[in-house]
Design a protein around this motif. Structure first.
Motif, PDB file in Angstrom:
ATOM      1  N   ARG A 354       0.822  -1.226   0.000  1.00  0.00           N
ATOM      2  CA  ARG A 354       0.000   0.000   0.000  1.00  0.00           C
ATOM      3  C   ARG A 354       0.849   1.266   0.000  1.00  0.00           C
ATOM      4  NH1 ARG A 354      -3.538  -3.049   3.870  1.00  0.00           N
ATOM      5  NH2 ARG A 354      -5.460  -3.513   2.737  1.00  0.00           N
ATOM      6  N   VAL A 355       2.155   1.127   0.053  1.00  0.00           N
ATOM      7  CA  VAL A 355       3.026   2.306   0.095  1.00  0.00           C
ATOM      8  C   VAL A 355       2.980   3.020  -1.252  1.00  0.00           C
ATOM      9  CG1 VAL A 355       5.400   3.109   0.324  1.00  0.00           C
ATOM     10  CG2 VAL A 355       4.549   1.302   1.822  1.00  0.00           C
ATOM     11  N   ALA A 356       2.633   4.291  -1.227  1.00  0.00           N
ATOM     12  CA  ALA A 356       2.582   5.072  -2.462  1.00  0.00           C
ATOM     13  C   ALA A 356       3.985   5.469  -2.885  1.00  0.00           C
ATOM     14  CB  ALA A 356       1.730   6.323  -2.258  1.00  0.00           C
ATOM     15  N   ALA A 357       4.212   5.530  -4.189  1.00  0.00           N
ATOM     16  CA  ALA A 357       5.521   5.912  -4.725  1.00  0.00           C
ATOM     17  C   ALA A 357       5.327   7.052  -5.709  1.00  0.00           C
ATOM     18  CB  ALA A 357       6.186   4.725  -5.410  1.00  0.00           C
ATOM     19  N   PRO A 358       6.275   7.983  -5.784  1.00  0.00           N
ATOM     20  CA  PRO A 358       6.163   9.071  -6.759  1.00  0.00           C
ATOM     21  C   PRO A 358       6.250   8.527  -8.183  1.00  0.00           C
ATOM     22  CG  PRO A 358       8.324   9.058  -5.738  1.00  0.00           C
ATOM     23  CD  PRO A 358       7.495   8.071  -4.975  1.00  0.00           C
ATOM     24  N   GLN A 359       5.503   9.131  -9.080  1.00  0.00           N
ATOM     25  CA  GLN A 359       5.532   8.722 -10.484  1.00  0.00           C
ATOM     26  C   GLN A 359       6.759   9.333 -11.153  1.00  0.00           C
ATOM     27  OE1 GLN A 359       1.618  10.112 -11.618  1.00  0.00           O
ATOM     28  NE2 GLN A 359       0.757   8.065 -11.398  1.00  0.00           N
ATOM     29  N   THR A 360       7.599   8.461 -11.703  1.00  0.00           N
ATOM     30  CA  THR A 360       8.824   8.893 -12.366  1.00  0.00           C
ATOM     31  C   THR A 360       8.901   8.242 -13.740  1.00  0.00           C
ATOM     32  OG1 THR A 360      10.118   7.057 -11.469  1.00  0.00           O
ATOM     33  CG2 THR A 360       9.981   9.052 -10.125  1.00  0.00           C
ATOM     34  N   VAL A 367       4.240   2.370  -8.801  1.00  0.00           N
ATOM     35  CA  VAL A 367       4.030   1.114  -8.080  1.00  0.00           C
ATOM     36  C   VAL A 367       4.885   1.116  -6.812  1.00  0.00           C
ATOM     37  CG1 VAL A 367       3.519  -0.123 -10.201  1.00  0.00           C
ATOM     38  CG2 VAL A 367       5.840  -0.117  -9.340  1.00  0.00           C
ATOM     39  N   PRO A 368       4.534   0.339  -5.833  1.00  0.00           N
ATOM     40  CA  PRO A 368       5.236   0.355  -4.542  1.00  0.00           C
ATOM     41  C   PRO A 368       6.726   0.070  -4.697  1.00  0.00           C
ATOM     42  CG  PRO A 368       3.214  -0.911  -4.385  1.00  0.00           C
ATOM     43  CD  PRO A 368       3.397  -0.599  -5.823  1.00  0.00           C
ATOM     44  N   PRO A 369       7.560   0.697  -3.889  1.00  0.00           N
ATOM     45  CA  PRO A 369       9.011   0.484  -3.969  1.00  0.00           C
ATOM     46  C   PRO A 369       9.407  -0.985  -3.836  1.00  0.00           C
ATOM     47  CG  PRO A 369       8.527   2.373  -2.571  1.00  0.00           C
ATOM     48  CD  PRO A 369       7.217   1.735  -2.887  1.00  0.00           C
ATOM     49  N   VAL A 370       8.674  -1.753  -3.047  1.00  0.00           N
ATOM     50  CA  VAL A 370       9.046  -3.153  -2.867  1.00  0.00           C
ATOM     51  C   VAL A 370       8.934  -3.932  -4.176  1.00  0.00           C
ATOM     52  CG1 VAL A 370       6.721  -3.930  -2.229  1.00  0.00           C
ATOM     53  CG2 VAL A 370       8.728  -5.178  -1.397  1.00  0.00           C
ATOM     54  N   LEU A 371       8.012  -3.508  -5.059  1.00  0.00           N
ATOM     55  CA  LEU A 371       7.863  -4.159  -6.352  1.00  0.00           C
ATOM     56  C   LEU A 371       8.801  -3.569  -7.395  1.00  0.00           C
ATOM     57  CD1 LEU A 371       3.976  -4.544  -6.644  1.00  0.00           C
ATOM     58  CD2 LEU A 371       5.649  -6.172  -5.757  1.00  0.00           C
ATOM     59  N   ALA A 372       8.989  -2.256  -7.330  1.00  0.00           N
ATOM     60  CA  ALA A 372       9.831  -1.595  -8.328  1.00  0.00           C
ATOM     61  C   ALA A 372      11.317  -1.810  -8.070  1.00  0.00           C
ATOM     62  CB  ALA A 372       9.523  -0.095  -8.343  1.00  0.00           C
ATOM     63  N   GLY A 373      11.668  -2.235  -6.858  1.00  0.00           N
ATOM     64  CA  GLY A 373      13.075  -2.316  -6.485  1.00  0.00           C
ATOM     65  C   GLY A 373      13.787  -3.576  -6.903  1.00  0.00           C
ATOM     66  N   GLY A 522      -6.144  -2.493  -1.981  1.00  0.00           N
ATOM     67  CA  GLY A 522      -4.750  -2.713  -1.598  1.00  0.00           C
ATOM     68  C   GLY A 522      -3.733  -1.975  -2.441  1.00  0.00           C
ATOM     69  N   TRP A 523      -4.126  -1.537  -3.657  1.00  0.00           N
ATOM     70  CA  TRP A 523      -3.132  -0.910  -4.523  1.00  0.00           C
ATOM     71  C   TRP A 523      -2.838   0.512  -4.052  1.00  0.00           C
ATOM     72  CZ3 TRP A 523      -0.289  -3.869  -7.236  1.00  0.00           C
ATOM     73  CH2 TRP A 523       0.625  -3.307  -8.106  1.00  0.00           C
ATOM     74  N   PRO A 524      -1.614   0.973  -4.221  1.00  0.00           N
ATOM     75  CA  PRO A 524      -1.234   2.266  -3.635  1.00  0.00           C
ATOM     76  C   PRO A 524      -1.991   3.436  -4.237  1.00  0.00           C
ATOM     77  CG  PRO A 524       0.448   1.478  -5.140  1.00  0.00           C
ATOM     78  CD  PRO A 524      -0.500   0.343  -4.940  1.00  0.00           C
ATOM     79  N   ARG A 525      -2.281   4.393  -3.383  1.00  0.00           N
ATOM     80  CA  ARG A 525      -2.866   5.639  -3.859  1.00  0.00           C
ATOM     81  C   ARG A 525      -1.793   6.480  -4.522  1.00  0.00           C
ATOM     82  NH1 ARG A 525      -4.165   4.384   1.048  1.00  0.00           N
ATOM     83  NH2 ARG A 525      -2.528   5.691   1.916  1.00  0.00           N
ATOM     84  N   LYS A 526      -2.210   7.421  -5.307  1.00  0.00           N
ATOM     85  CA  LYS A 526      -1.245   8.315  -5.958  1.00  0.00           C
ATOM     86  C   LYS A 526      -0.470   9.091  -4.894  1.00  0.00           C
ATOM     87  CE  LYS A 526      -3.404   9.115 -10.454  1.00  0.00           C
ATOM     88  NZ  LYS A 526      -3.918  10.143 -11.387  1.00  0.00           N
ATOM     89  N   ALA A 527       0.818   9.218  -5.141  1.00  0.00           N
ATOM     90  CA  ALA A 527       1.639   9.974  -4.193  1.00  0.00           C
ATOM     91  C   ALA A 527       1.273  11.446  -4.275  1.00  0.00           C
ATOM     92  CB  ALA A 527       3.121   9.775  -4.518  1.00  0.00           C
ATOM     93  N   SER A 528       1.192  12.087  -3.145  1.00  0.00           N
ATOM     94  CA  SER A 528       0.847  13.513  -3.130  1.00  0.00           C
ATOM     95  C   SER A 528       2.096  14.348  -3.336  1.00  0.00           C
ATOM     96  CB  SER A 528       0.187  13.869  -1.796  1.00  0.00           C
ATOM     97  OG  SER A 528       1.026  13.502  -0.723  1.00  0.00           O
TER      98      SER A 528
END
Length: 528
Positions: A354-360, A367-373, A522-528
């Motif tokens: 559920r951790v939001a990540a900035p869109q880059t 997508v959450p850092p745990v998946l993108a990492g 469960g999917w992350p919300r957009k990062a503010s």
């Protein structure tokens, strides 16, 4: 092997009888309030195993016989839940060329019946069922050959026919298009053509000799590559698509002539001679801007057909559009990976997802850092609480498995598992300390492991939560592996049988309020 199977068939007791013995044993222990004696249970399970092996051997022998005496042939998938009785079964040793596929399709037209193709039987649906002609494809198992190295595939694509700017097309016998000492797997890419009946295991080993590898892989390697593609087989990795996403060109044999719909964008370069069988067509199907240059293409048998909609259809068609003879896949430099498993709770898993990540640019979906990492990320979850029969126990175990490309290494994944057991006090530690590390991975690839476990669960269901939880926790140790990509990605199931459910959902938050299983939050919300 034949004598062993014959003796096994002769001495094994009835499978139902053995299960009844286990059931009585289980009921007796339960009535006395005692835990089952593991040695006695193991003895009964071994007898069940022997009986089931004999039964499966008889089924396999019967499934490979041609029809005779007015009785239809028989074929079944690995689970035995799909049984096909075709009018004619063409075994793989008789289907070794494109010309044979053309002849089979011509015969189907004469009989006015369907043609269906099967590979390793890993699909659990009835998509391969037919009362017409059934083709086993394992005889179509070669890689494209360089000049002077071996016989070329029928209609084999020539590197000179590629569009300008395409990736290099590498054939068996060609040198790698890069310096092998320059290890940059994600940057060194190439195209490879192969026949559709080659298994993923044989393909992986063949590609290794060419310093090449598939971009991703599912959990087993005994399926055919055409089956991998046609069923959209996938591995893990949030930025990696299913196997069909790596396919760039498909040679298809069919009895249906393709005609473009009005307004449909397509290119056709007709074969100079054709299939030689009226009503049978052989197409090289590609996207509209595919890898082949229409201005350079010419082939006596295979017609080039470039159309986005048709290519997408054929690439994931479950065999409904024809029989795949060969395909071209985008590959990468041969690579090594390391998997690290960690035992966590399901609450922890949900929290990190559920951790939001900035869109880059590198992570446009946020997508959450745990998946993108990591290159590949998987979660294993037990449906049973940590203490299954304790009403106060509400937490579930989970295992997070992350896999990343690592530098070339001599460390084998089996040695890595043993190393990962240091300090672990468990039955697994005892087994591995008895020097069965190698034997464990050989055993894990046997169908009989499932057969025994399923037998125990069937007759002693009260043991199921403990077996499932124990198996999951063992993954936290045995999941730590390093080595060649196809050895680590392979989950170790031979004729895989199991119980599983898969759920697909969009990469953004699911806003469907009337979904059958409720809205997914469960999917992350957009990062503010």
């Amino acid at each position: 092997m034949g004598e062993f199977v014959a003796s096994l068939i002769g001495c094994a007791q009835s499978f139902d009888s053995v299960l009844s013995d286990i059931q009585r044993f289980s009921d007796d222990c339960e009535s006395k309030g005692q835990e089952p004696d593991l040695k006695a249970l193991k003895s009964l399970a071994t007898r069940a195993l022997a009986s089931r092996l004999a039964e499966r051997s008889r089924e396999r022998i019967a499934s490979r016989r041609d029809a005779s005496g007015g009785t239809r042939a028989r074929w079944e998938n690995v689970l035995g839940n799909v049984v096909v009785h075709p009018r004619v079964l063409y075994p793989s040793n008789e289907v070794t060329s494109l010309a044979t596929l053309v002849d089979i399709h011509a015969e189907a037209l004469r009989r006015s019946v369907q043609v269906k193709a099967v590979g390793s039987g890993h699909a659990y649906s009835t998509c391969g069922s037919t009362t017409g002609l059934l083709v086993e494809t394992h005889g179509l198992n070669r890689l494209a050959q360089a000049p002077g190295h071996g016989d070329a595939l029928a209609g084999q694509l020539d590197p000179g026919n590629l569009r300008a700017g395409s990736l290099p097309l590498v054939r068996e016998g060609d040198p790698p298009p890069w310096d092998p000492s320059d290890y940059r797997p994600t940057e060194h890419l190439a195209l490879v053509e192969m026949e559709g009946g080659i298994t993923v295991q044989d393909l992986a080993e063949g590609l290794e000799k060419m310093d090449l590898a598939l971009v991703n892989m599912g959990g087993a390697s005994f399926q055919t590559i055409a089956g991998y593609m046609s069923t959209s087989t996938h591995g893990s990795g949030i930025f990696l698509g299913p196997i069909c996403d790596s396919v760039r060109s498909i040679v298809l044999v069919t009895t249906g002539e393709w005609r473009p719909a009005r307004g449909q964008r397509a290119r056709l370069v007709h074969a100079t001679r054709g299939s030689g069988a009226p009503g049978v067509f052989v197409y090289r199907v590609e996207p509209f801007k595919g890898i082949t240059d229409p201005a350079k293409y010419a082939d006596p048998v295979v017609t080039l057909l470039q159309c986005d909609a048709l290519f997408r259809t054929v690439a994931c068609s479950f065999g409904a559009t024809g029989v795949v003879y060969s395909l071209v896949i985008e590959t990468m430099q041969f690579f090594y990976v390391r998997s690290e498993a960690e035992l966590i709770t399901w609450s922890q898993a949900l929290a990190e997802l559920r951790v939001a990540a900035p869109q880059t640019a590198a992570n446009p979906a946020g997508v959450p850092p745990v998946l993108a990492g990591s290159r590949n990320v998987q979660y294993f979850w037990s449906p049973y609480p940590q203490r299954p029969y304790d009403d106060a126990s509400t937490e579930h175990d989970a295992v997070r498995l992350r896999t990343d490309i690592v530098p070339r290494t001599d460390t084998t994944f089996r040695a890595d598992v043993k190393e990962g057991l240091q300090g672990t006090e468990s039955l697994w530690r005892v087994l591995f300390d008895l020097a069965v590390v190698d034997a464990y991975y050989d055993l894990a690839r046997l169908q009989v492991v499932f057969e025994v476990t399923a037998a125990i669960m069937r007759v002693a269901p009260f043991l199921t939560p403990f077996l499932v939880n124990s198996a999951l926790r063992a993954q936290a140790t045995t999941g730590n592996r390093a080595g060649k990509w196809y050895e680590v990605y392979n989950l170790g199931t031979a004729e895989n049988a199991g119980f599983a459910s898969e759920y697909g959902f969009p990469l953004q938050e699911n806003r469907r309020t009337k979904a059958k299983f409720g809205a997914y939050k469960g999917w992350p919300r957009k990062a503010s």
